[in-house]
Design an enzyme around this catalytic site. Structure first.
Site, PDB file in Angstrom:
ATOM      1  N   ASP A   1      31.482 -25.714  12.244  1.00  0.00           N
ATOM      2  CA  ASP A   1      31.083 -27.034  11.744  1.00  0.00           C
ATOM      3  C   ASP A   1      32.287 -27.909  11.427  1.00  0.00           C
ATOM      4  O   ASP A   1      33.428 -27.450  11.431  1.00  0.00           O
ATOM      5  CB  ASP A   1      30.190 -26.883  10.503  1.00  0.00           C
ATOM      6  CG  ASP A   1      30.725 -25.837   9.528  1.00  0.00           C
ATOM      7  OD1 ASP A   1      31.933 -25.548   9.576  1.00  0.00           O
ATOM      8  OD2 ASP A   1      29.937 -25.319   8.714  1.00  0.00           O
TER       9      ASP A   1
ATOM     10  N   HIS B   1      23.111 -21.294   2.714  1.00  0.00           N
ATOM     11  CA  HIS B   1      23.333 -21.934   4.018  1.00  0.00           C
ATOM     12  C   HIS B   1      24.292 -21.122   4.877  1.00  0.00           C
ATOM     13  O   HIS B   1      25.119 -20.381   4.372  1.00  0.00           O
ATOM     14  CB  HIS B   1      23.789 -23.396   3.862  1.00  0.00           C
ATOM     15  CG  HIS B   1      25.214 -23.594   3.424  1.00  0.00           C
ATOM     16  ND1 HIS B   1      25.652 -24.765   2.847  1.00  0.00           N
ATOM     17  CD2 HIS B   1      26.309 -22.795   3.471  1.00  0.00           C
ATOM     18  CE1 HIS B   1      26.940 -24.673   2.582  1.00  0.00           C
ATOM     19  NE2 HIS B   1      27.355 -23.483   2.945  1.00  0.00           N
TER      20      HIS B   1
ATOM     21  N   ASN C   1      23.830 -21.481  -1.811  1.00  0.00           N
ATOM     22  CA  ASN C   1      22.413 -21.820  -1.617  1.00  0.00           C
ATOM     23  C   ASN C   1      21.833 -21.141  -0.380  1.00  0.00           C
ATOM     24  O   ASN C   1      20.725 -21.441   0.037  1.00  0.00           O
ATOM     25  CB  ASN C   1      22.224 -23.338  -1.531  1.00  0.00           C
ATOM     26  CG  ASN C   1      22.947 -23.952  -0.333  1.00  0.00           C
ATOM     27  OD1 ASN C   1      23.552 -23.233   0.465  1.00  0.00           O
ATOM     28  ND2 ASN C   1      22.881 -25.257  -0.196  1.00  0.00           N
TER      29      ASN C   1
ATOM     30  N   GLU D   1      21.453 -26.334   5.933  1.00  0.00           N
ATOM     31  CA  GLU D   1      21.094 -26.329   4.515  1.00  0.00           C
ATOM     32  C   GLU D   1      19.635 -25.916   4.320  1.00  0.00           C
ATOM     33  O   GLU D   1      18.801 -26.130   5.212  1.00  0.00           O
ATOM     34  CB  GLU D   1      21.285 -27.736   3.937  1.00  0.00           C
ATOM     35  CG  GLU D   1      22.701 -28.262   4.027  1.00  0.00           C
ATOM     36  CD  GLU D   1      23.658 -27.651   3.017  1.00  0.00           C
ATOM     37  OE1 GLU D   1      23.449 -26.487   2.617  1.00  0.00           O
ATOM     38  OE2 GLU D   1      24.622 -28.327   2.637  1.00  0.00           O
TER      39      GLU D   1
HETATM   40  P1  PGA Z   1      33.027 -20.730   0.688  1.00  0.00           P
HETATM   41  O1  PGA Z   1      31.890 -21.415   1.531  1.00  0.00           O
HETATM   42  O2  PGA Z   1      33.618 -19.690   1.570  1.00  0.00           O
HETATM   43  O3  PGA Z   1      34.031 -21.820   0.378  1.00  0.00           O
HETATM   44  O4  PGA Z   1      32.394 -20.171  -0.516  1.00  0.00           O
HETATM   45  C1  PGA Z   1      31.104 -20.636   2.350  1.00  0.00           C
HETATM   46  C2  PGA Z   1      30.063 -21.497   3.012  1.00  0.00           C
HETATM   47  O5  PGA Z   1      29.716 -22.530   2.429  1.00  0.00           O
HETATM   48  O6  PGA Z   1      29.578 -21.123   4.064  1.00  0.00           O
END
Ligand code: PGA
Length: 530
Positions: A67, A138, A136, A143
């Site tokens: 992404d 995702h 969350n 999302e």
């Molecule tokens: P993070 O994010 O590794 O910064 O916790 C992971 C994600 O949002 O997929």
């Protein structure tokens, strides 16, 4: 799904890097899918180390990133283009022309997404996709929503993701509100997937992954349908085991609690010759073993007696001004919290037993005395330290002398010991009664109910008087605390409806009254929740 639970972030990163290395060794022209965020940074460090040592050659690798924010300048410090250059591409030998990333500068985002899908197809699909997971749930920037998009697309970030990612920006308002992301089916087409998760903030998301359901509300749960997914996480993300210790006069119960359930339990008998030192050593040694085995990082203790700034003092235990929490904290290297045992039991019942779902609960334990636990808004209320000593409310100004030195304490009228006294007196006054006959051999709480079942008027009279005293105290407590629920615990509560129904009637149904459910486990669970 395969699961690898690691000791810590370092080990998780090492394991992930090893799998990537194996893939590249097996197939030097592998197509790899990379992720950004804090999670894979350690993995990228390991890959860079392997490359530096000459153990890894990534010159044949083609890469696709999951992404990118949208819109964002590709050379902005917070762009994933810059992140990947800093963390990986600038440190290994993947050739620039084989690096594929969604562009945050694309004029037409849907065209950019379509082209990206085509490029993945042309490359023969992704062999190994690395994923992080949002707190969350995702994956990529897919999302939680009522539906998910299959293909690479422009998406709006959830407020939770914006808040979580704001740590990479000067302030939350600077976090882009949109992003381009591979869709669920794009990710799904990868032949092999490894998902990394570390830290307590990912615990719920990881738990969803191992739950029964698949839901768009936690997009990572879709991975349950993929045939080759390995989850590599640390204990913080996988387990919330904590240790609850319920210290009693006869025994110490030590339990490992996870998801409000006791998953392992040991009992230490408290013998008469035991000194304070012996007892602490025995408890500490069991805790050390359990802590190692279950990676439990939190310990709570419920103990009877007085807890104040001098420490714990318990009448039936060898504790006198004992700084039990500090001593155990030092020995075990973790924070140890301490509370009154009745409060712990109330907290356990409120969280996992008969009080589940209620925020304001009063628990009344009827035994030799009367113990109380007050839960207000889901937390123990302990006042200056010793609130909940409800047995010593004076319900009769010049009443019977209590062992605390005061007259008329509630427990002199409504404890099980008080009930037995009343039965003995009634049996003596009515020697021809069924109660007197039933009480001849032994007398306890049950004797009264047995006599009542046999139609004994004397027993019924004692019971009515007893319920009157019990209701008098409960009435006061209801006026002061206005709880959502009252729980009755202690051996006599086994009589269940025989006590609950008349008691509820006496207080005019002001508050629901129930029998506690967890018995001796309540104290362990409550202590673990401290
Ligand atoms: P993070 O994010 O590794 O910064 O916790 C992971 C994600 O949002 O997929």
């Amino acid at each position: 799904m395969k699961l690898i639970v690691c000791e810590n972030y370092e080990e998780m990163s090492e394991k992930a890097a090893e799998i990537i290395k194996e893939q590249v060794v097996k197939k030097p022209d592998s197509v790899l899918g990379f992720a950004t965020g804090s999670t894979p940074v350690g993995t990228y460090d390991k890959l860079a180390e392997m490359y530096k040592k000459g153990e890894l050659d990534m010159s044949g690798v083609t890469s696709f990133n999951l992404d990118e924010y949208y819109p964002i300048s590709n050379d902005s410090d917070q762009s994933y283009h810059c992140f990947m250059e800093r963390q990986l591409f600038g440190r290994v030998n993947i050739t620039k022309d084989k690096i594929n990333m969604l562009s945050g500068e694309a004029e037409d985002p849907s065209e950019e997404c379509e082209r990206y899908e085509e490029r993945i197809e042309e490359a023969g699909g992704i062999d190994l996709q690395i994923l992080g997971i949002g707190r969350n749930g995702h994956i990529g920037f897919n999302e939680p929503d009522t539906d998910l998009e299959a293909k690479t697309h422009l998406t709006e970030l959830s407020s939770d993701t914006i808040e979580a990612n704001s740590r990479f920006f000067e302030n939350v308002d600077l976090v882009p509100t949109h992003a381009l992301t591979m869709g669920i089916s794009t990710i799904f087409k990868s032949k092999k997937i490894i998902l990394l998760a570390n830290g307590r903030s990912k615990l719920n998301a990881v738990r969803e992954l191992f739950s029964e359901h698949i839901t768009t509300k936690s997009p990572a749960t879709m991975l349950k349908l993929h045939s080759d997914v390995t989850i590599i996480c640390d204990y913080e993300a996988y387990s919330e085991a904590s240790i609850g210790i319920d210290i009693g006069g006869m025994s110490v119960k030590i339990g490992v609690v996870e998801n409000l359930k006791i998953i392992d339990k040991r009992i230490i008998d408290v013998t008469s010759g035991m000194t304070e030192k012996d007892l602490i050593a025995a408890i500490t040694s069991v805790c050390a073993e359990m802590r190692k085995r279950y990676k439990a990082n939190r310990i709570g203790i419920g103990v009877p007696g007085i807890i104040d700034e001098n420490g714990v003092t318990s009448a039936n235990l060898p504790f006198k001004d004992c700084k039990l929490d500090e001593i155990m904290s030092r020995a075990l290297g973790v924070t140890v919290k301490i509370e009154n045992d009745a409060n712990c039991a109330a907290l356990g019942e409120q969280a996992a037993g008969a009080g589940k779902g209620m925020r304001n609960v009063l628990m009344v334990t009827l035994g030799t005395g009367i113990g109380g636990g007050i839960i207000i808004d889901g937390k123990i209320y302990s006042g200056k330290g010793n609130a909940g000593e409800i047995g010593h409310m004076r319900i009769m100004p010049d009443g019977k002398l209590c062992k605390c030195g005061k007259h008329g304490c509630w427990e002199r009228y409504a404890s099980v010991s008080a009930l037995i006294e009343m039965m003995e007196r009634a049996a003596a006054e009515h020697p021809d009664s069924i109660l007197a006959d039933a009480a001849k051999d032994s007398i306890n709480g049950k004797t009264l109910f047995k006599a009542m079942d046999m139609g004994c008027d004397t027993a019924k009279h004692v019971f009515d008087e007893y319920i009157g005293y019990l209701a008098a105290g409960i009435d006061i407590l209801v006026s002061v605390l206005d709880p959502e629920l009252i729980l009755i615990a202690g051996g006599i509560s086994r009589e269940n409806e025989k006590i609950i129904k008349p008691l509820s009637e006496r207080i005019g149904g002001a508050v629901p009254i129930k029998v506690a459910e967890l018995k001796s486990d309540a104290g362990i669970i409550g202590a673990a929740l401290l």
